[in-house]
Design an enzyme around this catalytic site. Structure first.
Site, PDB file in Angstrom:
ATOM      1  N   CYS A   1      -7.734  -2.464  -0.153  1.00 57.92           N
ATOM      2  CA  CYS A   1      -7.025  -1.497   0.858  1.00 57.92           C
ATOM      3  C   CYS A   1      -7.153  -1.677   2.205  1.00 57.92           C
ATOM      4  CB  CYS A   1      -6.850   0.065   0.441  1.00 57.92           C
ATOM      5  SG  CYS A   1      -6.160   0.161  -1.207  1.00 57.92           S
TER       6      CYS A   1
ATOM      7  N   HIS B   1       1.570   3.708   1.207  1.00 58.33           N
ATOM      8  CA  HIS B   1       0.304   2.761   1.360  1.00 58.33           C
ATOM      9  C   HIS B   1       0.664   1.636   0.639  1.00 58.33           C
ATOM     10  CE1 HIS B   1      -3.472   1.416   1.101  1.00 58.33           C
ATOM     11  NE2 HIS B   1      -4.016   1.854  -0.060  1.00 58.33           N
TER      12      HIS B   1
ATOM     13  N   CYS C   1     -10.911   3.733   2.863  1.00 61.20           N
ATOM     14  CA  CYS C   1     -11.410   3.403   1.541  1.00 61.20           C
ATOM     15  C   CYS C   1     -10.945   2.240   0.870  1.00 61.20           C
ATOM     16  CB  CYS C   1     -11.725   4.660   0.813  1.00 61.20           C
ATOM     17  SG  CYS C   1     -10.114   5.317   0.193  1.00 61.20           S
TER      18      CYS C   1
HETATM   19  C1  LIG Z   1      -8.144   2.600  -1.811  1.00 65.41           C
HETATM   20  C2  LIG Z   1      -6.975   3.399  -1.921  1.00 65.41           C
HETATM   21  O1  LIG Z   1      -5.904   3.437  -1.265  1.00 65.41           O
HETATM   22  S1  LIG Z   1      -6.680   3.803  -3.528  1.00 65.41           S
HETATM   23  C3  LIG Z   1      -5.046   4.330  -3.718  1.00 65.41           C
HETATM   24  C4  LIG Z   1      -4.218   3.042  -4.229  1.00 65.41           C
HETATM   25  N1  LIG Z   1      -2.820   3.706  -4.698  1.00 65.41           N
HETATM   26  C5  LIG Z   1      -2.650   4.314  -5.741  1.00 65.41           C
HETATM   27  O2  LIG Z   1      -3.637   4.132  -6.578  1.00 65.41           O
HETATM   28  C6  LIG Z   1      -1.234   4.736  -5.948  1.00 65.41           C
HETATM   29  C7  LIG Z   1      -1.206   6.144  -6.701  1.00 65.41           C
HETATM   30  N2  LIG Z   1      -0.106   6.567  -6.877  1.00 65.41           N
HETATM   31  C8  LIG Z   1       0.640   6.298  -8.029  1.00 65.41           C
HETATM   32  O3  LIG Z   1       0.230   5.701  -8.791  1.00 65.41           O
HETATM   33  C9  LIG Z   1       1.941   7.081  -8.416  1.00 65.41           C
HETATM   34  O4  LIG Z   1       2.479   7.271  -7.189  1.00 65.41           O
HETATM   35  C10 LIG Z   1       1.865   8.433  -8.985  1.00 65.41           C
HETATM   36  C11 LIG Z   1       1.536   8.116 -10.570  1.00 65.41           C
HETATM   37  C12 LIG Z   1       0.903   9.163  -8.267  1.00 65.41           C
HETATM   38  C13 LIG Z   1       3.187   9.181  -8.987  1.00 65.41           C
HETATM   39  O5  LIG Z   1       4.173   8.188  -9.373  1.00 65.41           O
HETATM   40  P1  LIG Z   1       5.838   8.868  -9.901  1.00 65.41           P
HETATM   41  O6  LIG Z   1       5.506   9.806 -10.854  1.00 65.41           O
HETATM   42  O7  LIG Z   1       6.284   7.483 -10.114  1.00 65.41           O
HETATM   43  O8  LIG Z   1       6.111   9.577  -8.615  1.00 65.41           O
HETATM   44  P2  LIG Z   1       7.422   9.974  -8.229  1.00 65.41           P
HETATM   45  O9  LIG Z   1       7.737   9.516  -6.758  1.00 65.41           O
HETATM   46  O10 LIG Z   1       8.675   9.900  -9.272  1.00 65.41           O
HETATM   47  O11 LIG Z   1       7.063  11.509  -7.869  1.00 65.41           O
HETATM   48  C14 LIG Z   1       7.053  12.460  -9.132  1.00 65.41           C
HETATM   49  C15 LIG Z   1       7.755  13.528  -8.798  1.00 65.41           C
HETATM   50  O12 LIG Z   1       7.096  14.352  -7.798  1.00 65.41           O
HETATM   51  C16 LIG Z   1       7.739  14.601  -6.693  1.00 65.41           C
HETATM   52  N3  LIG Z   1       7.115  14.405  -5.483  1.00 65.41           N
HETATM   53  C17 LIG Z   1       6.362  13.588  -4.911  1.00 65.41           C
HETATM   54  N4  LIG Z   1       6.072  13.992  -3.772  1.00 65.41           N
HETATM   55  C18 LIG Z   1       6.523  14.877  -3.252  1.00 65.41           C
HETATM   56  C19 LIG Z   1       6.388  15.921  -2.479  1.00 65.41           C
HETATM   57  N5  LIG Z   1       5.656  15.510  -1.294  1.00 65.41           N
HETATM   58  N6  LIG Z   1       7.062  17.055  -2.376  1.00 65.41           N
HETATM   59  C20 LIG Z   1       7.824  17.342  -3.269  1.00 65.41           C
HETATM   60  N7  LIG Z   1       8.064  16.571  -4.412  1.00 65.41           N
HETATM   61  C21 LIG Z   1       7.187  15.438  -4.486  1.00 65.41           C
HETATM   62  C22 LIG Z   1       9.182  13.610  -7.086  1.00 65.41           C
HETATM   63  O13 LIG Z   1      10.242  14.012  -6.191  1.00 65.41           O
HETATM   64  C23 LIG Z   1       9.152  13.445  -8.284  1.00 65.41           C
HETATM   65  O14 LIG Z   1       9.774  14.564  -8.710  1.00 65.41           O
HETATM   66  P3  LIG Z   1      11.082  14.220  -9.892  1.00 65.41           P
HETATM   67  O15 LIG Z   1      10.219  13.925 -11.269  1.00 65.41           O
HETATM   68  O16 LIG Z   1      11.576  15.737 -10.187  1.00 65.41           O
HETATM   69  O17 LIG Z   1      11.872  13.301  -9.370  1.00 65.41           O
END
Ligand SMILES: CC(=O)SCCNC(=O)CCNC(=O)[C@H](O)C(C)(C)COP(=O)(O)OP(=O)(O)OC[C@H]1O[C@@H](n2cnc3c(N)ncnc32)[C@H](O)[C@@H]1OP(=O)(O)O
Length: 430
Positions: free
Chosen positions: A91, A387, A417
């Site tokens: 990242c 991201h 990070c």
């Molecule tokens: C060094 C680094 O940067 S490490 C980081 C690297 N990146 C990562 O690891 C990515 C991490 N993220 C992920 O793996 C995924 O995004 C997860 C597992 C967190 C979520 O995945 P999903 O479940 O597919 O997310 P999705 O977008 O469908 O959101 C789930 C629910 O939360 C809701 N939601 C998400 N964000 C918000 C918000 N800000 N406000 C309100 N509701 C929200 C969505 O509308 C959805 O609701 P629904 O099920 O009623 O439709």
């Protein structure tokens, strides 16, 4: 030897970031990075020009894209004599690319360069299982029909094309980034409410920046998107508070899980580019300087054998960089801390505020210090924007440089990070 030269951030260009498997689902890394680069070339009149170097990268890359950046340059309007190559620092890739270009400019090895990054989890490379892959490679190198038939006879119908899906996980622990961050959240006792508040602020601030046209000269629309698709201007603490935890939900500490889809950065597709140059090049091309790229530091933590959290390396990189630069944590007008997870940002701040961490881990008499949180990610960050791993560094460099230009002076800290227990940090000044 030539003396060190100042390095100017001239500007940046990115495409709006899209939610994974959504608007950019049919686009490749090359398409996305090409779009970001085309916008930069158009904005700064670089068509037909030979740029010193273009350095970019992607975290998730197909093997055919062995030098993705060069391919993108060949498909662009830059002079094809422009050297270009990929780097990869998880990242931190986009920021590390900017550091590399900046250092070459500082040393007088380049006058101008472009740094960038791209990722698309929608078009992630898919591998086939190891047995099958090795068999097919042997088949490919077999010289005779007999050899081929012999190898083919070893193929078993039940296992042939079982794919290996790319996992967002650390090879040495098998844990995802989120699972690692959940452990760190527990270690630092980061509560759910604080995480949701940080996420809400990120959305509110990104929305406000959009509304006032902050990104108008930092972004070019792509495939119908004109702003980051993940942005939810209508989110609220109530909505965030209603989301169920998704990381740290197994094991004895499951009850204390706090990380949700709302306070974690989402899987995202996107690309960004930044134009860096010497002062003289900027003057000759009559391009105003947004900010100067002054310091950088990369650190790594031992998350495998030690108890340092996977994403905590910036907590070490920043103090080292500050010492080199003769600065303190309070000497900044803006702090751009990549929001991999809200808990991660808060754990890093907690570490800097902790006397124990300062003494035991940083070898200091006092904590590194607290920051003025009103200066943190003032235009939102990855929780709202999304991201696309390697593209985040370029987004942040361009955003911070423009913030400093708008303010007319000051200093900004960048902290990112990265997987592998690493952290990439930098300072911009004006
Ligand atoms: C060094 C680094 O940067 S490490 C980081 C690297 N990146 C990562 O690891 C990515 C991490 N993220 C992920 O793996 C995924 O995004 C997860 C597992 C967190 C979520 O995945 P999903 O479940 O597919 O997310 P999705 O977008 O469908 O959101 C789930 C629910 O939360 C809701 N939601 C998400 N964000 C918000 C918000 N800000 N406000 C309100 N509701 C929200 C969505 O509308 C959805 O609701 P629904 O099920 O009623 O439709």
């Amino acid at each position: 030897m030539q003396s060190i030269r100042r390095v100017a951030v001239i500007g940046g260009n990115r495409i709006p970031f899209a939610r994974s498997n959504s608007r950019y689902a049919s686009a490749s890394n090359a398409d996305l990075l090409g779009a970001a680069l085309d916008g930069l070339i158009a904005r700064f009149g670089l068509a037909g020009q030979r740029v010193g170097e273009v350095v970019a990268g992607a975290v998730l890359k197909h093997s055919k894209d062995f030098n993705l950046t060069r391919e993108v340059v060949l498909g662009s309007k830059l002079d094809p004599h422009t050297p270009a190559y990929d780097i990869q620092q998880a990242c931190g890739t986009g920021l590390e690319a900017a550091i590399l270009v900046a250092n070459k400019i500082a040393l007088g090895q380049l006058d101008v360069g472009i740094a960038g990054g791209v990722d698309t989890t929608s078009d992630a490379p898919l591998a086939i299982n190891e047995d099958m892959r090795r068999t097919l490679l042997k088949l490919n190198s077999a010289r005779t029909l007999g050899e081929r038939l012999k190898i083919a006879a070893k193929l078993r119908p039940h296992q042939p094309f079982r794919p290996e899906l790319p996992r967002n996980a650390e090879p040495r622990t098998g844990l995802s980034m989120g699972e690692h961050a959940a452990r760190t959240a527990l270690r630092w006792q980061i509560d759910r409410r604080s995480q949701d508040e940080l996420a809400l602020r990120s959305h509110q601030r990104l929305a406000a920046a959009n509304d006032r046209g902050f990104f108008d000269d930092l972004m070019t629309p792509y495939l119908g998107l004109t702003r980051d698709q993940n942005l939810r201007p209508d989110t609220s603490l109530e909505k965030l508070g209603a989301l169920r935890p998704v990381f740290g939900t197994r094991g004895p500490d499951a009850e204390q899980a706090t990380m949700t889809a709302g306070n974690s950065s989402p899987l995202t597709d996107g690309a960004s580019t930044v134009l860096l140059a010497s002062e003289q090049w900027a003057r000759e091309h009559q391009l105003p300087v947004l900010a100067w790229f002054s310091w950088s530091e990369t650190a790594a933590v031992d998350f495998v054998h030690g108890d340092e959290g996977l994403l905590m390396a910036p907590a070490y990189a920043v103090p080292r960089m500050l010492d080199r630069a003769g600065l303190t944590l309070r000497d900044f007008d803006f702090y751009e801390i990549h929001e991999a997870f809200a808990s991660q940002v808060l754990a890093t701040l907690a570490a800097w505020e902790s006397a124990e961490f300062g003494k035991d881990r940083l070898g200091r008499d006092a904590p590194l210090g607290a920051i003025d949180r009103d200066r943190l990610n003032v235009n939102g960050s990855s929780l709202a924007a999304g991201h696309p791993f390697a593209a985040t560094g370029g987004r942040i460099v361009a955003t911070l440089a423009k913030l400093l230009a708008e303010k007319g002076g000051g200093r900004g800290l960048i902290s990112i990070c990265a997987a592998g227990g690493q952290g990439v940090t930098a300072i911009l000044e004006r």
